[in-house]
Design a protein around this motif. Structure first.
Motif, PDB file in Angstrom:
ATOM      1  N   ILE A  61       8.718 -20.275  -8.216  1.00 10.82           N
ATOM      2  CA  ILE A  61       7.466 -19.596  -7.872  1.00 10.82           C
ATOM      3  C   ILE A  61       6.390 -20.628  -7.566  1.00 10.82           C
ATOM      4  N   ILE A  62       5.805 -20.475  -6.379  1.00 12.83           N
ATOM      5  CA  ILE A  62       4.722 -21.386  -5.970  1.00 12.83           C
ATOM      6  C   ILE A  62       3.419 -20.609  -6.008  1.00 12.83           C
ATOM      7  N   GLU A  63       2.495 -21.098  -6.797  1.00 10.67           N
ATOM      8  CA  GLU A  63       1.173 -20.472  -6.819  1.00 10.67           C
ATOM      9  C   GLU A  63       0.157 -21.598  -6.741  1.00 10.67           C
ATOM     10  N   GLY A  64      -0.358 -21.824  -5.552  1.00  3.75           N
ATOM     11  CA  GLY A  64      -1.229 -22.973  -5.346  1.00  3.75           C
ATOM     12  C   GLY A  64      -0.449 -24.239  -5.625  1.00  3.75           C
ATOM     13  N   ASN A  65      -0.996 -25.095  -6.448  1.00  5.87           N
ATOM     14  CA  ASN A  65      -0.340 -26.356  -6.768  1.00  5.87           C
ATOM     15  C   ASN A  65       0.791 -26.222  -7.769  1.00  5.87           C
ATOM     16  N   SER A  66       0.804 -25.080  -8.447  1.00  5.87           N
ATOM     17  CA  SER A  66       1.801 -24.899  -9.503  1.00  5.87           C
ATOM     18  C   SER A  66       3.145 -24.467  -8.926  1.00  5.87           C
ATOM     19  N   VAL A  67       4.187 -25.166  -9.353  1.00 11.99           N
ATOM     20  CA  VAL A  67       5.554 -24.805  -8.936  1.00 11.99           C
ATOM     21  C   VAL A  67       6.394 -24.682 -10.195  1.00 11.99           C
ATOM     22  N   GLN A  68       6.963 -23.502 -10.438  1.00 14.29           N
ATOM     23  CA  GLN A  68       7.784 -23.361 -11.645  1.00 14.29           C
ATOM     24  C   GLN A  68       8.876 -22.319 -11.442  1.00 14.29           C
TER      25      GLN A  68
END
Lengths: 361, 458
Positions: A61-68
């Motif tokens: 899941i990519i949400e802005g800079n966050s990738v997890q």
């Protein structure tokens, strides 16, 4: 029995877990800034990680800079980047396509050539770019052997990279070319030879032409077409001398391949002509095949330099596509995919007719 | 009835580009005062001229139609397919060529081709009675700017569905009910097309329509929307309850829950081989996890239906409107669930039987099958009349009716776009009539007649 968290992504991208591992890093690198800029939550997933009964996806899941890694509901807009070849995955894609609240772009990436060419042959404007073509059976094969000095045989559909075979009459013999290599066959042996060669697979017969050469090899051009941010067909990349006749696996890019008999200007001219024709073909196929976001068209040229469409496939037929692209084409590919979904999202509230009208270049 | 075929005009020169219709002397005399030519939704001004080279001497029929000639431009403008044989109707001012009927396709296939349109090809077995242009299309087929369709048309010469640029039809037979196809209703005013089977009620909406009808109400099982409370409430009266998704057909998504003991349920989910036993306290969690509560289900007591050697069976009644705008019953088949299964749908392996055969197998040879057949007709007719009062335009239903062990009738459900798989195996003639009836009805509401039915002339 456990309850899963409900997280909603805006966009989904489907890739092939086994064959497109390299794609993941490109997707993350390029989609992260777009996610941030447009505040779009994206999930990257393979069909193995789609639970249709639970309507849950496990993916990146990519949400802005966050990738997890995480789980989310099936997003309303999905772009398929993979070719699915086993029954289980095809069933999943079919179910996904029929879901009322999800719009999937490129639900199928592999087209039956006979059907596509039948569609295209009904449009008068496209006739100059089409060669006579018919599904191969004993009758049509005998007819083509009788009627034409040469013809091509291509598979109706293929999970691997499609390849064409050329059959050429030479006095009392035929020469069968697969790639650059020819094999002689006696006249009375040609029918059984071809039947054995094609096995039980469906094939298309296409009238042959004497092909224009670029240097020592016949010129082939491959056009990669995508819907862009305005839902209009645009050219993502063009490559010369790579296609269904060629054995070479050269990288493609916007770079041209001039030779002693074809200068860069001429190739640029062909490219321009093919850009226009390809967009027209894309627009026309929209009427018959809904929700296609990308196509690949293979063209050949005759000796008077007229182009002919020879094969139509989904963009992602080639599993190494990203690896073969120059950086500009790589960016184009994923940006077009993202912005097309963004267009669809921003216009999803419109009335159907108006929406469809907009979704035409 | 006037049968015609359209040809490209042989007249060269100035008049070629004019909107002139050339035909034989006899037909030209009948049409000469008309000034408008209509084909599908398109119309143009026209003048009629006699074509001296065309001899008369026969009464035109489907195989020997009158010839009318139009210029290439006129044919292109009206999008006339010259391979078709048409009917020609005329009023005081207008000449109408048709019928032009559209089949709005569903999502069964991602893209369509002749070989994926088998049922429509079967329906075209009646083409020689109606003629005209039959178009198969989807919402993506429409060119909204040019107001035309890039779809399939039936070519009676090749007996194939072929690709082409086609006119907007005057009648649309809706055969797909995904949300995207709702555009066909939204564009009724703009396109002036008559749409039939324009809506599909889900199971709950259908129940709400039926429950206030005094004649039909006794045949309806108790039906409620699924909540934990409504389900537990039903278990206070019935030991076995069936859960059906509101919007799915062909037995998909059905689950049967049985109260095994005061504190235990056995769950039979059609997707799984083995039944699941859960404690009463786990019921809510089970429903939530299986997304039953999100997906909108209805619940009904599981009916103790009559069985044949232990397998349940039900009755599929096909009601269709004929060319006189009247409801008729075109077929009754019984569907027997496969051994060990509780769902009767043919697509789930069910077997088709004739009504008399099924009744005798279920109740013995002394069963009054004629009386039961009459009752089933009456229930079905009452249903259709009631649906006509909803304000929607229906012309076809597949009604599922069942009998319990006491020979009480139960109205199970109504499908707007039923499949006819069982009839095809059971009786080819009935299957064909079911395929043909909507074609005759479409032709009729498009303002045309059909062979042997109306030979009236001016």
């Amino acid at each position: 029995m456990k309850l899963v968290q409900s997280y909603t992504a805006d966009f989904g991208f489907i890739y092939n877990d086994k064959r497109q591992q390299k794609l993941i890093s490109h997707l993350i690198t390029q989609l992260r800034p777009l996610s941030m800029e447009h505040k779009i939550k994206i999930v990257l997933f393979s069909l193995e990680n789609l639970d249709l009964d639970g309507t849950i996806i496990s993916g990146t899941i990519i949400e802005g800079n966050s990738v997890q890694k995480g789980q989310c509901d099936i997003p309303p807009f999905i772009y398929n980047l993979a070719l699915h070849s086993n029954a289980d995955k095809m069933d999943k894609m079919r179910s996904l396509r029929k879901m009322e609240n999800t719009l999937i772009i490129n639900p199928i990436n592999r087209f039956i050539q006979g059907i596509i060419f039948e569609m295209l042959s009904s449009l008068p404007n496209l006739q100059p770019y089409l060669l006579p073509a018919v599904s191969l059976n004993t009758t049509t094969l005998s007819d083509y052997l009788e009627k034409y000095e040469s013809f091509f045989i291509v598979q109706e559909k293929s999970f691997s990279k499609p390849k064409a075979v050329t059959i050429k009459k030479l006095h009392d013999e035929y020469i069968i070319y697969i790639g650059a290599y020819g094999q002689r066959c006696k006249k009375d042996e040609i029918l059984p030879y071809i039947k054995k060669m094609i096995h039980k697979n469906n094939h298309l017969l296409i009238k042959g032409i004497d092909r224009l050469k670029n240097g020592d090899v016949p010129l082939e051009m491959k056009i990669f077409l995508q819907k862009n941010w305005k839902a209009e067909w645009s050219i993502t990349a063009t490559v010369a001398n790579q296609g269904i006749f060629s054995k070479s696996e050269s990288y493609f890019a916007k770079t041209r391949y001039p030779s002693n008999n074809l200068g860069i200007e001429e190739i640029n001219e062909y490219t321009k002509c093919l850009d226009t024709v390809s967009k027209e073909i894309g627009r026309f196929l929209d009427y018959y095949i809904p929700f296609v976001g990308s196509f690949t068209f293979d063209f050949i040229f005759d000796e008077i330099r007229s182009p002919y469409l020879i094969y139509v496939s989904g963009f992602e037929q080639d599993q190494n596509i990203i690896g073969q692209m120059d950086s500009e084409s790589q960016i184009n590919l994923l940006q077009n995919a993202f912005y097309y979904l963004l267009f669809l999202m921003n216009n999803s509230g419109m009335e159907k007719g108006a929406h469809h009208e907009l979704d035409k270049s | 009835m006037n049968w015609i075929k359209v040809e490209r005009s042989e007249v060269e020169g100035f008049e070629q580009s004019q909107n002139i219709l050339y035909t034989s002397k006899g037909l030209a005399n009948k049409l000469k005062s008309r000034t408008i030519l209509k084909f599908g939704q398109k119309e143009i001004p026209i003048s009629v001229k006699e074509m001296p080279s065309k001899q008369e001497g026969h009464k035109a029929d489907f195989h020997h139609p009158d010839i009318i000639q139009l210029s290439e431009d006129t044919i292109s403008e009206l999008l006339i397919q010259t391979s078709s044989t048409y009917q020609l109707e005329y009023s005081e001012t207008t000449i109408k060529i048709g019928p032009v009927v559209g089949f709005l396709l569903g999502e069964q296939h991602y893209y369509y081709h002749h070989r994926r349109l088998k049922e429509l090809t079967d329906a075209m077995g009646i083409y020689e009675k109606v003629g005209g242009l039959f178009i198969a299309f989807r919402y993506c087929s429409i060119d909204w700017q040019e107001k035309c369709i890039f779809g399939h048309y039936y070519n009676d010469v090749t007996k194939r569905w072929e690709y082409g640029k086609l006119p907007i039809p005057t009648v649309v037979y809706r055969r797909g009910f995904n949300k995207r196809n709702n555009f066909v209703n939204e564009y009724k005013n703009e396109f002036q097309w008559k749409v039939f089977n324009d809506i599909r009620f889900d199971k709950w909406e259908m129940y709400c329509q039926l429950k206030d009808n005094e004649k039909l109400n006794p045949f309806l099982p108790v039906t409620e929307l699924l909540t934990v409370d409504s389900l537990l409430g039903l278990f206070e009266k019935y030991p076995k309850v069936i859960l059906k998704p509101k919007s799915l057909s062909r037995g998909r998504g059905i689950t049967i829950i049985t109260l095994k003991s005061p504190e235990t349920f056995v769950i039979h989910d059609y997707r799984y081989y083995n039944d699941l036993t859960i404690a009463k306290a786990e019921l809510e969690e089970y429903l939530q996890e299986g997304k039953y509560l999100d997906s909108e289900y209805i619940i009904q007591p599981f009916l103790n239906l009559a069985n044949i050697e232990g397998s349940p069976w039900d009755i599929r009644v096909v009601m269709q409107k004929n060319g006189e705008n009247q409801w008729i019953c075109n077929g009754i088949e019984c569907r027997l669930a496969p051994s060990g299964k509780m769902i009767t749908n043919i697509s789930n392996g069910g077997r088709a039987l004739h009504l008399k055969e099924a009744l005798e197998l279920a109740f013995g040879e002394e069963v009054e099958s004629d009386l039961i057949s009459k009752d089933i007709h009456a229930i079905s007719m009452e249903f259709c009349k009631m649906m006509d009062l909803t304000g929607y335009h229906f012309a076809e239903f597949g009604l599922d009716i069942a009998l319990d062990t006491h020979q009480h009738y139960w109205f199970i459900e109504a499908n707007v776009r039923p499949t006819f798989k069982g009839f095809k195996a059971l009786d080819e003639q009935i299957y064909k009539q079911i395929c043909y009836e909507p074609i005759l009805y479409s032709t009729s509401i498009a303002g045309f007649s059909w062979g042997n039915n109306d030979d009236a002339d001016e």
